[in-house]
Design a protein around this motif. Structure first.
Motif, PDB file in Angstrom:
ATOM      1  N   HIS A 392       0.840  -1.193   0.000  1.00  0.00           N
ATOM      2  CA  HIS A 392       0.000   0.000   0.000  1.00  0.00           C
ATOM      3  C   HIS A 392       0.879   1.249   0.000  1.00  0.00           C
ATOM      4  CE1 HIS A 392      -3.617  -2.442   1.152  1.00  0.00           C
ATOM      5  NE2 HIS A 392      -2.653  -3.237   1.574  1.00  0.00           N
ATOM      6  N   VAL A 393       0.341   2.325  -0.576  1.00  0.00           N
ATOM      7  CA  VAL A 393       1.031   3.607  -0.616  1.00  0.00           C
ATOM      8  C   VAL A 393       0.052   4.665  -0.116  1.00  0.00           C
ATOM      9  CG1 VAL A 393       2.261   5.286  -2.042  1.00  0.00           C
ATOM     10  CG2 VAL A 393       2.411   2.844  -2.587  1.00  0.00           C
ATOM     11  N   TYR A 394       0.541   5.608   0.697  1.00  0.00           N
ATOM     12  CA  TYR A 394      -0.328   6.552   1.399  1.00  0.00           C
ATOM     13  C   TYR A 394      -0.145   7.971   0.857  1.00  0.00           C
ATOM     14  CZ  TYR A 394      -0.418   2.493   4.351  1.00  0.00           C
ATOM     15  OH  TYR A 394      -0.545   1.189   4.794  1.00  0.00           O
ATOM     16  N   PHE A 395      -1.287   8.630   0.612  1.00  0.00           N
ATOM     17  CA  PHE A 395      -1.259  10.038   0.226  1.00  0.00           C
ATOM     18  C   PHE A 395      -1.701  10.863   1.436  1.00  0.00           C
ATOM     19  CE2 PHE A 395      -2.634  13.995  -1.650  1.00  0.00           C
ATOM     20  CZ  PHE A 395      -1.649  14.211  -2.594  1.00  0.00           C
ATOM     21  N   ALA A 396      -0.799  11.629   2.002  1.00  0.00           N
ATOM     22  CA  ALA A 396       0.572  11.863   1.560  1.00  0.00           C
ATOM     23  C   ALA A 396       1.398  12.220   2.796  1.00  0.00           C
ATOM     24  CB  ALA A 396       0.633  12.976   0.525  1.00  0.00           C
ATOM     25  N   ALA A 397       2.629  12.707   2.573  1.00  0.00           N
ATOM     26  CA  ALA A 397       3.586  12.877   3.673  1.00  0.00           C
ATOM     27  C   ALA A 397       3.095  13.833   4.753  1.00  0.00           C
ATOM     28  CB  ALA A 397       4.923  13.360   3.109  1.00  0.00           C
ATOM     29  N   ARG A 398       2.462  14.926   4.356  1.00  0.00           N
ATOM     30  CA  ARG A 398       1.968  15.887   5.347  1.00  0.00           C
ATOM     31  C   ARG A 398       0.953  15.238   6.274  1.00  0.00           C
ATOM     32  NH1 ARG A 398      -1.070  20.856   2.819  1.00  0.00           N
ATOM     33  NH2 ARG A 398      -2.821  19.383   2.837  1.00  0.00           N
ATOM     34  N   ASP A 399       0.124  14.369   5.705  1.00  0.00           N
ATOM     35  CA  ASP A 399      -0.926  13.714   6.474  1.00  0.00           C
ATOM     36  C   ASP A 399      -0.366  12.590   7.342  1.00  0.00           C
ATOM     37  OD1 ASP A 399      -3.192  15.150   4.905  1.00  0.00           O
ATOM     38  OD2 ASP A 399      -1.893  14.238   3.394  1.00  0.00           O
ATOM     39  N   GLU A 400       0.694  11.956   6.869  1.00  0.00           N
ATOM     40  CA  GLU A 400       1.372  10.968   7.703  1.00  0.00           C
ATOM     41  C   GLU A 400       1.903  11.619   8.964  1.00  0.00           C
ATOM     42  OE1 GLU A 400       5.286   8.057   7.736  1.00  0.00           O
ATOM     43  OE2 GLU A 400       4.998   9.495   6.115  1.00  0.00           O
ATOM     44  N   ALA A 401       2.484  12.800   8.822  1.00  0.00           N
ATOM     45  CA  ALA A 401       3.049  13.499   9.979  1.00  0.00           C
ATOM     46  C   ALA A 401       1.962  14.009  10.920  1.00  0.00           C
ATOM     47  CB  ALA A 401       3.927  14.658   9.514  1.00  0.00           C
ATOM     48  N   ALA A 402       0.863  14.552  10.360  1.00  0.00           N
ATOM     49  CA  ALA A 402      -0.189  15.127  11.197  1.00  0.00           C
ATOM     50  C   ALA A 402      -1.025  14.043  11.875  1.00  0.00           C
ATOM     51  CB  ALA A 402      -1.083  16.038  10.358  1.00  0.00           C
ATOM     52  N   ASP A 403      -1.468  13.070  11.104  1.00  0.00           N
ATOM     53  CA  ASP A 403      -2.222  11.909  11.600  1.00  0.00           C
ATOM     54  C   ASP A 403      -3.251  12.307  12.666  1.00  0.00           C
ATOM     55  OD1 ASP A 403      -2.864   9.225  11.544  1.00  0.00           O
ATOM     56  OD2 ASP A 403      -1.328   8.629  12.983  1.00  0.00           O
ATOM     57  N   PRO A 404      -4.253  13.128  12.316  1.00  0.00           N
ATOM     58  CA  PRO A 404      -5.107  13.764  13.327  1.00  0.00           C
ATOM     59  C   PRO A 404      -5.903  12.811  14.198  1.00  0.00           C
ATOM     60  CG  PRO A 404      -5.978  14.110  11.116  1.00  0.00           C
ATOM     61  CD  PRO A 404      -4.602  13.565  10.954  1.00  0.00           C
ATOM     62  N   ILE A 405      -6.311  11.655  13.672  1.00  0.00           N
ATOM     63  CA  ILE A 405      -7.075  10.716  14.513  1.00  0.00           C
ATOM     64  C   ILE A 405      -6.315   9.417  14.757  1.00  0.00           C
ATOM     65  CG2 ILE A 405      -9.334  11.653  13.879  1.00  0.00           C
ATOM     66  CD1 ILE A 405      -9.662   9.260  11.949  1.00  0.00           C
ATOM     67  N   GLY A 406      -5.033   9.398  14.399  1.00  0.00           N
ATOM     68  CA  GLY A 406      -4.231   8.213  14.660  1.00  0.00           C
ATOM     69  C   GLY A 406      -4.462   7.073  13.687  1.00  0.00           C
ATOM     70  N   ALA A 407      -4.972   7.377  12.475  1.00  0.00           N
ATOM     71  CA  ALA A 407      -5.224   6.321  11.497  1.00  0.00           C
ATOM     72  C   ALA A 407      -3.930   5.664  11.031  1.00  0.00           C
ATOM     73  CB  ALA A 407      -5.993   6.880  10.308  1.00  0.00           C
ATOM     74  N   MET A 408      -2.902   6.479  10.793  1.00  0.00           N
ATOM     75  CA  MET A 408      -1.627   5.905  10.367  1.00  0.00           C
ATOM     76  C   MET A 408      -0.986   5.136  11.517  1.00  0.00           C
ATOM     77  SD  MET A 408       0.106   5.652   7.598  1.00  0.00           S
ATOM     78  CE  MET A 408       1.516   4.555   7.396  1.00  0.00           C
ATOM     79  N   ALA A 409      -1.089   5.668  12.712  1.00  0.00           N
ATOM     80  CA  ALA A 409      -0.551   4.952  13.878  1.00  0.00           C
ATOM     81  C   ALA A 409      -1.237   3.599  14.035  1.00  0.00           C
ATOM     82  CB  ALA A 409      -0.726   5.789  15.138  1.00  0.00           C
ATOM     83  N   ARG A 410      -2.528   3.540  13.734  1.00  0.00           N
ATOM     84  CA  ARG A 410      -3.267   2.284  13.823  1.00  0.00           C
ATOM     85  C   ARG A 410      -2.767   1.294  12.766  1.00  0.00           C
ATOM     86  NH1 ARG A 410      -8.447   0.692  15.777  1.00  0.00           N
ATOM     87  NH2 ARG A 410      -8.573  -1.567  15.391  1.00  0.00           N
ATOM     88  N   VAL A 411      -2.525   1.777  11.553  1.00  0.00           N
ATOM     89  CA  VAL A 411      -1.966   0.914  10.505  1.00  0.00           C
ATOM     90  C   VAL A 411      -0.636   0.329  10.955  1.00  0.00           C
ATOM     91  CG1 VAL A 411      -0.913   0.941   8.215  1.00  0.00           C
ATOM     92  CG2 VAL A 411      -3.166   1.975   8.557  1.00  0.00           C
ATOM     93  N   VAL A 412       0.229   1.182  11.481  1.00  0.00           N
ATOM     94  CA  VAL A 412       1.553   0.726  11.919  1.00  0.00           C
ATOM     95  C   VAL A 412       1.413  -0.313  13.027  1.00  0.00           C
ATOM     96  CG1 VAL A 412       3.728   1.441  12.980  1.00  0.00           C
ATOM     97  CG2 VAL A 412       2.671   2.868  11.217  1.00  0.00           C
ATOM     98  N   ALA A 413       0.550  -0.031  14.007  1.00  0.00           N
ATOM     99  CA  ALA A 413       0.383  -0.948  15.140  1.00  0.00           C
ATOM    100  C   ALA A 413      -0.198  -2.291  14.704  1.00  0.00           C
ATOM    101  CB  ALA A 413      -0.503  -0.304  16.197  1.00  0.00           C
ATOM    102  N   ASP A 414      -1.144  -2.253  13.765  1.00  0.00           N
ATOM    103  CA  ASP A 414      -1.832  -3.478  13.355  1.00  0.00           C
ATOM    104  C   ASP A 414      -1.071  -4.289  12.313  1.00  0.00           C
ATOM    105  OD1 ASP A 414      -3.895  -2.799  15.035  1.00  0.00           O
ATOM    106  OD2 ASP A 414      -5.267  -2.130  13.455  1.00  0.00           O
ATOM    107  N   HIS A 415      -0.277  -3.610  11.465  1.00  0.00           N
ATOM    108  CA  HIS A 415       0.265  -4.298  10.294  1.00  0.00           C
ATOM    109  C   HIS A 415       1.771  -4.157  10.100  1.00  0.00           C
ATOM    110  CE1 HIS A 415      -3.864  -5.030   8.889  1.00  0.00           C
ATOM    111  NE2 HIS A 415      -4.118  -3.782   9.250  1.00  0.00           N
ATOM    112  N   TYR A 416       2.387  -3.151  10.702  1.00  0.00           N
ATOM    113  CA  TYR A 416       3.795  -2.883  10.420  1.00  0.00           C
ATOM    114  C   TYR A 416       4.665  -3.045  11.663  1.00  0.00           C
ATOM    115  CZ  TYR A 416       2.109  -0.711   6.038  1.00  0.00           C
ATOM    116  OH  TYR A 416       1.533  -0.454   4.818  1.00  0.00           O
ATOM    117  N   GLN A 417       4.426  -4.085  12.422  1.00  0.00           N
ATOM    118  CA  GLN A 417       5.223  -4.299  13.629  1.00  0.00           C
ATOM    119  C   GLN A 417       6.669  -4.634  13.301  1.00  0.00           C
ATOM    120  OE1 GLN A 417       4.578  -4.165  17.186  1.00  0.00           O
ATOM    121  NE2 GLN A 417       3.104  -2.766  16.232  1.00  0.00           N
ATOM    122  N   ARG A 418       6.877  -5.244  12.154  1.00  0.00           N
ATOM    123  CA  ARG A 418       8.226  -5.618  11.741  1.00  0.00           C
ATOM    124  C   ARG A 418       8.579  -4.900  10.439  1.00  0.00           C
ATOM    125  NH1 ARG A 418       8.111 -12.221  12.572  1.00  0.00           N
ATOM    126  NH2 ARG A 418       7.698 -12.207  14.843  1.00  0.00           N
TER     127      ARG A 418
END
Length: 424
Positions: A392-418
């Protein structure tokens, strides 16, 4: 690539077109698997995690993601770029897709096109450093791939040639230019335009060890009501052997794709070529091979881009459709489009990645589904059930950094542990 001044983006355009056909965002489809559970899909993801695309787009057009504004010092620009790379590493991503030719200009010292105005605020202004060279070097130092993102035909987000530097190819070759929808474009129907665009792109590929060349969804422009893209002269000259103007236009884009792919392999054989089209090729109501969607835009018909053909004929190394809608969205359901694209890629040598609308997560203007921090994570859970989906690819870098509701953090926690390496 969000145009903050106009408030319109390719992503917003897509949403607007679809929303005209389906009110509201829809709820998450009943029975959709929740992220982070020990499902068969989760087991598949763990088995494949050693090799999967985890990418983020860095849009530079109108300073969307980087640099934060034009005219910053070289040191400040470099620091902001490094921060984007470091954030990607922290989120266990492995690929950065960096926009280096946003509007017929360059983020490297090109002999063919001027320095981009996003750097200094003035087109042609030397920023005093080499952003693309630095991005490649620093990405590789962090174990990240760097995919150089080029927009082939867009010249400017305005219609005044006098605002371009005097040496700009659009001024020295005004016959190459078509004005449409308040913008200027190179005419894809002219062989000399195609040759120039390819030459400008391959200059960067020859100079820098980029891991891939990346195109987005802009080929022929998105339709504007009441306006006509005036390529009559080119069609009269070159379109005689085609049944329709649309067939001729699609052939022009096919040639760009095939010739660019061949040029990349000639100049830098290890580099890949990937394209990120609008998420709907054709609706099933238009073409039985199409998706179960009711999209207001179809790439085959409206952008003259036969994206399905490119996959089936193995013309490109990867495709990353922008499936920028939630699970359950009536006009274009993520849960229907992902399997459709998986079927298109099945049995081909073209890897399938999915473009994700991270920018929607937590945006109050979006539907209820996008206020749920788990929506994106569910997308990855669904993708894990389809072996053709390689990331998967995410649009975009500014939103990755802001992550206002923790959606990207949830992706990382659920799927990107390694950590994972990109597919090859």
């Amino acid at each position: 690539m969000l145009h903050r001044r106009s408030g319109l983006s390719r992503r917003v355009f897509a949403v607007t077109a679809l929303s005209a056909l389906a009110a509201g965002g829809g709820a998450v489809a009943a029975g959709a698997a929740t992220a982070g559970t020990a499902t068969a899909g989760g087991e598949t993801r763990r088995r494949r995690a050693a090799r999967e695309m985890r990418g983020v787009w860095v849009a530079t057009v109108t300073n969307r993601d980087w640099p934060s504004k034009p005219g910053l010092t070289a040191d400040r620009q470099r620091a902001e770029l490094i921060a984007i790379l470091d954030r990607a590493v922290r989120d266990r991503l492995n690929t950065v897709i960096f926009q280096v030719r946003p509007t017929a200009d360059a983020l490297w010292p090109s002999p063919y096109e001027p320095w981009s105005q996003v750097l200094t605020g003035a087109q042609g202004g030397d920023p005093g450093w080499d952003p693309l060279g630095t991005a490649v070097e620093q990405a590789h130092a962090r174990g990240l791939e760097l995919h150089a993102w080029f927009n082939p035909y867009r010249i400017a987000n305005h219609t005044d040639p006098a605002r371009l530097v005097a040496t700009h190819p659009a001024r020295t070759h005004p016959d190459w230019v078509v004005t449409y929808g308040g913008k200027m474009y190179y005419n894809p129907g002219l062989p000399e335009v195609r040759a120039f665009v390819e030459k400008a792109i391959l200059d960067a590929v020859s100079k820098y060890p980029v891991d891939a060349v990346h195109f987005d969804d802009y080929f022929y422009p998105y339709p504007v009501a009441g306006q006509t893209f005036d390529d009559d002269a080119a069609y009269d000259r070159y379109g005689g052997g085609f049944a329709s103007r649309a067939d001729w236009r699609r052939d022009n884009i096919d040639k760009l794709v095939r010739e660019t792919a061949a040029g990349i392999k000639r100049v830098r054989p290890a580099a890949q070529f990937g394209i990120s089209p609008f998420g709907v090729w054709r609706n099933a109501a238009t073409d039985s091979r199409g998706s179960d969607t009711r999209a207001g835009v179809q790439t085959y018909d409206d952008l003259c881009a036969d994206t399905r053909k490119w996959v089936r004929k193995n013309w490109i190394d990867y495709i990353c459709p922008q499936i920028y809608w939630n699970i359950g969205f009536a006009a274009a359901d993520y849960a229907k489009l992902l399997p459709w694209w998986a079927e298109v890629a099945k049995g081909t040598a073209t890897r399938l990645y999915i473009g994700e609308a991270l920018y929607k997560a937590g945006d109050p203007a979006q539907s209820a589904a996008w206020q749920d921090p788990a929506e994106l994570s569910r997308h990855l859970t669904l993708g894990a059930d389809h072996p053709e989906v390689h990331g998967h690819v995410y649009f975009a870098a500014r939103d990755e950094a802001a992550d206002p509701i923790g959606a990207m953090a949830r992706v990382v926690a659920d799927h990107y542990q390694r950590p994972a390496r990109p597919p090859r």
